[in-house]
Design a protein around this motif. Structure first.
Motif, PDB file in Angstrom:
ATOM      1  N   ARG A 112       0.839  -1.199   0.000  1.00 35.00           N
ATOM      2  CA  ARG A 112       0.000   0.000   0.000  1.00 35.00           C
ATOM      3  C   ARG A 112       0.873   1.248   0.000  1.00 35.00           C
ATOM      4  O   ARG A 112       2.005   1.224   0.496  1.00 35.00           O
ATOM      5  CB  ARG A 112      -0.881   0.030   1.249  1.00 35.00           C
ATOM      6  CG  ARG A 112      -1.885  -1.099   1.331  1.00 35.00           C
ATOM      7  CD  ARG A 112      -2.954  -0.951   0.304  1.00 35.00           C
ATOM      8  NE  ARG A 112      -4.002  -1.953   0.524  1.00 35.00           N
ATOM      9  CZ  ARG A 112      -4.799  -2.379  -0.426  1.00 35.00           C
ATOM     10  NH1 ARG A 112      -4.694  -1.922  -1.656  1.00 35.00           N
ATOM     11  NH2 ARG A 112      -5.720  -3.278  -0.170  1.00 35.00           N
ATOM     12  N   TRP A 137       1.199  -9.037   7.565  1.00 36.11           N
ATOM     13  CA  TRP A 137      -0.055  -8.907   6.814  1.00 36.11           C
ATOM     14  C   TRP A 137      -0.680 -10.275   6.552  1.00 36.11           C
ATOM     15  O   TRP A 137      -1.879 -10.465   6.749  1.00 36.11           O
ATOM     16  CB  TRP A 137       0.227  -8.163   5.493  1.00 36.11           C
ATOM     17  CG  TRP A 137      -0.934  -8.247   4.537  1.00 36.11           C
ATOM     18  CD1 TRP A 137      -2.112  -7.573   4.631  1.00 36.11           C
ATOM     19  CD2 TRP A 137      -1.033  -9.081   3.383  1.00 36.11           C
ATOM     20  NE1 TRP A 137      -2.940  -7.921   3.598  1.00 36.11           N
ATOM     21  CE2 TRP A 137      -2.306  -8.846   2.811  1.00 36.11           C
ATOM     22  CE3 TRP A 137      -0.178  -9.994   2.763  1.00 36.11           C
ATOM     23  CZ2 TRP A 137      -2.739  -9.503   1.659  1.00 36.11           C
ATOM     24  CZ3 TRP A 137      -0.609 -10.635   1.615  1.00 36.11           C
ATOM     25  CH2 TRP A 137      -1.874 -10.385   1.082  1.00 36.11           C
ATOM     26  N   ARG A 141      -4.329 -11.299   7.958  1.00 35.56           N
ATOM     27  CA  ARG A 141      -5.372 -11.518   6.952  1.00 35.56           C
ATOM     28  C   ARG A 141      -5.953 -12.935   7.076  1.00 35.56           C
ATOM     29  O   ARG A 141      -7.148 -13.135   6.992  1.00 35.56           O
ATOM     30  CB  ARG A 141      -4.783 -11.262   5.562  1.00 35.56           C
ATOM     31  CG  ARG A 141      -5.864 -11.321   4.529  1.00 35.56           C
ATOM     32  CD  ARG A 141      -5.548 -10.728   3.214  1.00 35.56           C
ATOM     33  NE  ARG A 141      -6.636 -11.141   2.365  1.00 35.56           N
ATOM     34  CZ  ARG A 141      -7.391 -10.349   1.642  1.00 35.56           C
ATOM     35  NH1 ARG A 141      -7.144  -9.073   1.602  1.00 35.56           N
ATOM     36  NH2 ARG A 141      -8.377 -10.823   0.937  1.00 35.56           N
ATOM     37  N   ARG A 287      -2.038   1.373  -4.363  1.00 40.75           N
ATOM     38  CA  ARG A 287      -0.920   0.453  -4.126  1.00 40.75           C
ATOM     39  C   ARG A 287       0.372   1.104  -4.567  1.00 40.75           C
ATOM     40  O   ARG A 287       0.347   2.126  -5.255  1.00 40.75           O
ATOM     41  CB  ARG A 287      -1.121  -0.826  -4.932  1.00 40.75           C
ATOM     42  CG  ARG A 287      -2.392  -1.544  -4.546  1.00 40.75           C
ATOM     43  CD  ARG A 287      -2.766  -2.583  -5.565  1.00 40.75           C
ATOM     44  NE  ARG A 287      -3.993  -3.263  -5.176  1.00 40.75           N
ATOM     45  CZ  ARG A 287      -4.174  -4.561  -5.309  1.00 40.75           C
ATOM     46  NH1 ARG A 287      -3.235  -5.322  -5.821  1.00 40.75           N
ATOM     47  NH2 ARG A 287      -5.322  -5.108  -4.955  1.00 40.75           N
ATOM     48  N   GLY A 352     -12.226  -4.846  -5.320  1.00 42.77           N
ATOM     49  CA  GLY A 352     -10.809  -5.002  -5.605  1.00 42.77           C
ATOM     50  C   GLY A 352     -10.522  -6.349  -6.232  1.00 42.77           C
ATOM     51  O   GLY A 352     -11.444  -7.081  -6.639  1.00 42.77           O
ATOM     52  N   SER A 353      -9.241  -6.688  -6.285  1.00 42.80           N
ATOM     53  CA  SER A 353      -8.835  -7.913  -6.954  1.00 42.80           C
ATOM     54  C   SER A 353      -7.449  -8.334  -6.483  1.00 42.80           C
ATOM     55  O   SER A 353      -6.703  -7.522  -5.929  1.00 42.80           O
ATOM     56  CB  SER A 353      -8.825  -7.630  -8.463  1.00 42.80           C
ATOM     57  OG  SER A 353      -8.496  -8.791  -9.167  1.00 42.80           O
ATOM     58  N   ARG A 356      -4.810  -8.480  -2.493  1.00 42.02           N
ATOM     59  CA  ARG A 356      -5.269  -7.450  -1.546  1.00 42.02           C
ATOM     60  C   ARG A 356      -6.747  -7.132  -1.707  1.00 42.02           C
ATOM     61  O   ARG A 356      -7.229  -6.091  -1.248  1.00 42.02           O
ATOM     62  CB  ARG A 356      -4.415  -6.179  -1.685  1.00 42.02           C
ATOM     63  CG  ARG A 356      -2.984  -6.439  -1.410  1.00 42.02           C
ATOM     64  CD  ARG A 356      -2.256  -5.824  -0.332  1.00 42.02           C
ATOM     65  NE  ARG A 356      -2.641  -5.525   0.963  1.00 42.02           N
ATOM     66  CZ  ARG A 356      -1.761  -5.124   1.888  1.00 42.02           C
ATOM     67  NH1 ARG A 356      -0.497  -5.004   1.586  1.00 42.02           N
ATOM     68  NH2 ARG A 356      -2.160  -4.852   3.095  1.00 42.02           N
ATOM     69  N   CYS A 358     -10.678  -6.969  -0.999  1.00 37.49           N
ATOM     70  CA  CYS A 358     -11.321  -6.676   0.295  1.00 37.49           C
ATOM     71  C   CYS A 358     -11.357  -7.907   1.203  1.00 37.49           C
ATOM     72  O   CYS A 358     -11.868  -8.954   0.812  1.00 37.49           O
ATOM     73  CB  CYS A 358     -12.738  -6.176   0.061  1.00 37.49           C
ATOM     74  SG  CYS A 358     -13.653  -5.915   1.586  1.00 37.49           S
TER      75      CYS A 358
HETATM   76  C1  HEM Z   1     -19.726  -2.471   0.661  1.00 34.29           C
HETATM   77  C2  HEM Z   1     -18.754  -3.045   1.280  1.00 34.29           C
HETATM   78  C3  HEM Z   1     -17.292  -2.964   0.972  1.00 34.29           C
HETATM   79  C4  HEM Z   1     -16.626  -2.577  -0.155  1.00 34.29           C
HETATM   80  C5  HEM Z   1     -17.216  -2.109  -1.478  1.00 34.29           C
HETATM   81  C6  HEM Z   1     -15.212  -2.730   0.096  1.00 34.29           C
HETATM   82  C7  HEM Z   1     -14.213  -2.453  -0.826  1.00 34.29           C
HETATM   83  C8  HEM Z   1     -12.867  -2.634  -0.581  1.00 34.29           C
HETATM   84  C9  HEM Z   1     -11.823  -2.380  -1.555  1.00 34.29           C
HETATM   85  C10 HEM Z   1     -12.040  -1.865  -2.962  1.00 34.29           C
HETATM   86  C11 HEM Z   1     -10.635  -2.691  -0.966  1.00 34.29           C
HETATM   87  C12 HEM Z   1      -9.248  -2.590  -1.627  1.00 34.29           C
HETATM   88  C13 HEM Z   1      -9.027  -3.832  -2.466  1.00 34.29           C
HETATM   89  C14 HEM Z   1      -7.808  -3.813  -3.370  1.00 34.29           C
HETATM   90  O1  HEM Z   1      -6.876  -3.032  -3.142  1.00 34.29           O
HETATM   91  O2  HEM Z   1      -7.764  -4.615  -4.322  1.00 34.29           O
HETATM   92  C15 HEM Z   1     -10.912  -3.143   0.374  1.00 34.29           C
HETATM   93  C16 HEM Z   1      -9.956  -3.566   1.271  1.00 34.29           C
HETATM   94  C17 HEM Z   1     -10.250  -3.961   2.553  1.00 34.29           C
HETATM   95  N1  HEM Z   1     -11.502  -4.054   3.133  1.00 34.29           N
HETATM   96 FE1  HEM Z   1     -13.280  -3.712   2.228  1.00 34.29          FE
HETATM   97  N2  HEM Z   1     -15.045  -3.192   1.362  1.00 34.29           N
HETATM   98  C18 HEM Z   1     -16.284  -3.363   1.932  1.00 34.29           C
HETATM   99  C19 HEM Z   1     -16.568  -3.851   3.189  1.00 34.29           C
HETATM  100  C20 HEM Z   1     -15.636  -4.242   4.114  1.00 34.29           C
HETATM  101  C21 HEM Z   1     -15.932  -4.792   5.412  1.00 34.29           C
HETATM  102  C22 HEM Z   1     -17.336  -5.105   5.927  1.00 34.29           C
HETATM  103  C23 HEM Z   1     -14.741  -5.013   6.035  1.00 34.29           C
HETATM  104  C24 HEM Z   1     -14.447  -5.577   7.390  1.00 34.29           C
HETATM  105  C25 HEM Z   1     -15.260  -6.209   8.158  1.00 34.29           C
HETATM  106  C26 HEM Z   1     -13.690  -4.615   5.115  1.00 34.29           C
HETATM  107  C27 HEM Z   1     -12.343  -4.694   5.370  1.00 34.29           C
HETATM  108  C28 HEM Z   1     -11.354  -4.479   4.432  1.00 34.29           C
HETATM  109  C29 HEM Z   1      -9.931  -4.687   4.701  1.00 34.29           C
HETATM  110  C30 HEM Z   1      -9.326  -5.168   6.013  1.00 34.29           C
HETATM  111  C31 HEM Z   1      -9.252  -4.365   3.520  1.00 34.29           C
HETATM  112  C32 HEM Z   1      -7.750  -4.427   3.264  1.00 34.29           C
HETATM  113  C33 HEM Z   1      -7.374  -5.765   2.645  1.00 34.29           C
HETATM  114  C34 HEM Z   1      -5.867  -5.916   2.415  1.00 34.29           C
HETATM  115  O3  HEM Z   1      -5.201  -4.914   2.194  1.00 34.29           O
HETATM  116  O4  HEM Z   1      -5.378  -7.059   2.476  1.00 34.29           O
HETATM  117  N3  HEM Z   1     -14.266  -4.149   3.953  1.00 34.29           N
HETATM  118  N4  HEM Z   1     -12.275  -3.106   0.591  1.00 34.29           N
END
Ligand code: HEM
Length: 421
Positions: A112, A137, A141, A287, A352-353, A356, A358
């Motif tokens: 990131r 991480w 995760r 990223r 995302g995809s 990393r 979501c």
């Molecule tokens: C409408 C619901 C949600 C959307 C549209 C969403 C969307 C996203 C997106 C676009 C990313 C970045 C993905 C990437 O870089 O490829 C992300 C990362 C993340 N999201 Fe969500 N999210 C949602 C709900 C949630 C919820 C409910 C949680 C936790 C309970 C959550 C926790 C996280 C975490 C921890 C990351 C970081 C993952 C990583 O870096 O390994 N998200 N999310």
């Protein structure tokens, strides 16, 4: 010239200086073609708009970054650069190039881009969302996805979600939320106490993961609920079909249960179509490559900030028919190939995809659908007289409706007890 004459008169100086100068020229002359060749081997940076000295393009971006970046894509193509002061940002806006970043070269592009504000919020970047791609991480995760959000854990925490949902639909007495089920904090504390070697987390990491849950879950789910409701009130025929499906699957004398959700296919298509037009994170979470790479024939330097423009791709007429129209039916047939939230279709990836993607996908998808199904099944929704739904958006941490939606609910179910029990 006096200085030269005085030096030139000195025989020792003139012969040794000449030898050195000739030597330098000879070396430069020999090295020049090699340097030229090397320069030619490193491709150029992507094209992009010119900015001002020191501030770069910052004075020209305005407040609606997603719209500006889409316009720049029209001018410079699917990969371009923008300088924000001394920060080089690379914007990617085609499925082919997204695949290169998040699939083919995923290991390099899985860090990131963290700044001081993010470090402050995330206890120094020890959470899941902003930890660098490494052992910390991976461990967090794995713990989050496999233990906290496992299918069985999600099933057992449904009682908590149902309580919350009911409390929204009726006036709730204080202190009635004791269900005996563990919430996420209790699950996290238990994992920490067990300290079984697989997951050894400090109290700081635990707090950072809680920040991820609050930030990741709250604004995204509430914003998307509002978008879906707004879209349905704008498109009354779609609203009618959603109600029809709910009546058939759930029945007019029942409340929605999570077990109904997989059968609500039309509602599913409505939610997917809303995510297509209004992804909460228009550029995912930026990223940064851990080493310099070539993407689309251009040099992408280590440390640059990568914006994956999901907003522009999901609205592009090259990949979608009538892209700006709200047509949930497009997700009911396979005209666009398999389209889900898994991030494997690079025309559609609101979560995302790659590695990393979501981490809260399963919880986010399930909770959003449950909230919407419950709201829509329990009530008819009307706009206040004389008002209209406006679907323009405004850029922020999460892209929201520019103007809030105001709607008036009236009970829809057959038994009044369903609203008071
Ligand atoms: C409408 C619901 C949600 C959307 C549209 C969403 C969307 C996203 C997106 C676009 C990313 C970045 C993905 C990437 O870089 O490829 C992300 C990362 C993340 N999201 Fe969500 N999210 C949602 C709900 C949630 C919820 C409910 C949680 C936790 C309970 C959550 C926790 C996280 C975490 C921890 C990351 C970081 C993952 C990583 O870096 O390994 N998200 N999310």
């Amino acid at each position: 010239m006096g200085w030269w004459k005085s030096y030139a008169g000195d025989e020792r100086f003139s012969s040794s200086t000449l030898t050195v100068l000739i030597g330098i020229f000879a070396v430069l002359w020999l090295l020049w073609p090699i340097k030229k060749q090397r320069k030619a081997a490193v491709p150029p940076l992507p094209p992009g708009p010119r900015g001002l000295p020191i501030v770069g393009y910052l004075p020209f971006i305005g407040t609606e970054l997603h719209i500006k970046f889409e316009q720049l894509c029209g001018l410079y193509g699917p990969i371009y650069k923008v300088w924000f002061a001394n920060k080089l940002c690379i914007v990617i806006s085609s499925p082919l190039l997204v695949k290169e970043v998040v699939r083919d070269q995923d290991a390099v592009f899985s860090n990131r881009d963290v700044n001081k504000a993010i470090l402050a919020i995330t206890y120094g970047g020890v959470d899941i969302a902003f930890s660098p791609n490494g052992p910390n991480w991976k461990m967090l995760r794995k713990m989050f996805v496999r233990e906290m959000l496992s299918a069985s854990n999600l099933d057992t925490t449904f009682t908590l979600r149902r309580e919350e949902m009911k409390s929204l639909a009726k006036a709730k007495e204080e202190g009635k939320t004791k269900t005996g089920k563990k919430d996420f904090l209790q699950v996290l504390l238990e994992i920490r106490e067990q300290n079984n070697g697989a997951y050894s987390i400090s109290m700081t990491q635990l707090k950072a993961v809680l920040v991820d849950i609050v930030v990741g879950a709250s604004d995204t789910i509430t914003t998307m609920s509002e978008w879906v409701m707004a879209r349905l009130m704008k498109h009354s025929e779609t609203m009618r079909k959603v109600h029809e499906e709910l009546t058939e699957i759930v029945g007019m004398d029942n409340l929605v249960e999570e077990s109904h959700l997989p059968k609500l296919q039309y509602l599913d298509a409505v939610i997917k179509e809303t995510f297509r037009l209004h992804p909460p994170f228009p550029f995912l979470v930026p990223r940064t490559p851990s080493e310099s790479r070539i993407i689309g024939g251009y040099h992408v330097p280590k440390g640059s900030s990568i914006f994956v423009n999901v907003w522009a791709i999901q609205r592009n007429s090259m990949y979608w028919d009538n892209p700006l129209e709200f047509i949930p039916e497009r997700f009911l047939n396979d005209g666009y190939g398999r389209v889900d939230y898994s991030g494997n279709n690079f025309k559609y990836f609101p979560f995302g995809s790659g590695r990393r993607i979501c981490a809260g996908l399963t919880l986010g998808e399930r909770t959003l659908k449950y909230i919407l199904a419950s709201f829509l099944h329990s009530f008819e929704w009307k706009l206040p007289q004389g008002s209209e739904i406006d679907v323009s958006d405004t850029y922020g941490v999460v892209t929201k409706k520019k103007n809030p939606t105001v709607a008036i609910p009236t009970p829809r179910l057959s038994k009044s007890e369903l609203y008071t029990e």
